[in-house]
Design an enzyme around this catalytic site. Structure first.
Site, short mmCIF file in Angstrom:
data_model
loop_
_atom_site.label_atom_id
_atom_site.label_comp_id
_atom_site.label_asym_id
_atom_site.label_seq_id
_atom_site.Cartn_x
_atom_site.Cartn_y
_atom_site.Cartn_z
N HIS A 76 28.76 42.57 39.54
CA HIS A 76 30.19 42.36 39.76
C HIS A 76 30.46 42.16 41.25
O HIS A 76 31.24 41.28 41.64
CB HIS A 76 30.99 43.55 39.22
CG HIS A 76 32.45 43.48 39.49
ND1 HIS A 76 33.24 42.46 39.00
CD2 HIS A 76 33.27 44.29 40.20
CE1 HIS A 76 34.49 42.66 39.40
NE2 HIS A 76 34.53 43.75 40.13
N ASP A 79 29.46 38.73 42.17
CA ASP A 79 30.44 37.79 41.63
C ASP A 79 31.68 37.74 42.52
O ASP A 79 32.21 36.67 42.82
CB ASP A 79 30.83 38.20 40.20
CG ASP A 79 31.88 37.30 39.62
OD1 ASP A 79 31.63 36.08 39.50
OD2 ASP A 79 32.97 37.80 39.28
#
Length: 110
Positions: A76, A79
């Site tokens: 995450h 990202d």
């Protein structure tokens, strides 16, 4: 060394602020305040660079043989890092677009 979770949260925090700054810069450009827009992009870059530095240290650690198991949290964080970079590119393009629109408006009102 910090835990992988803490490192991931640091990346997410830095680049989250960067993304917000880039979007704030677009809003300033839309309002015609291009100097402020560029200043806010710079603020975003400072935060992005902090996140990128933390991320680069993780990559260097892995390259030296540390095989820390990646987590969903780290994925995450990565990202968020990449999306902040994409938003910056779009924000800079939109600022250029608003500058052009502003110049056209000025030229049309003469």
């Amino acid at each position: 060394m910090e835990s992988l979770d803490l490192i991931s949260f640091r990346i997410i925090s830095f680049v989250g602020v960067a993304k917000s700054k880039y979007l704030e810069a677009v809003k300033k450009a839309e309002e015609g305040d291009f100097e402020k827009a560029e200043s806010i992009i710079s603020e975003g870059d400072n935060e992005f660079n902090k996140g990128h530095e933390v991320h680069a240290k993780l990559i260097a650690k892995e390259a030296k043989g540390d095989r820390t198991i990646p987590t969903i949290l780290l994925m995450h964080a990565e990202d968020q890092l990449l999306s902040a970079e994409t938003i910056k590119i779009m924000a800079l393009q939109m600022i250029r677009m608003y500058k052009q629109m502003n110049e056209l408006k000025k030229g049309g009102s003469k």
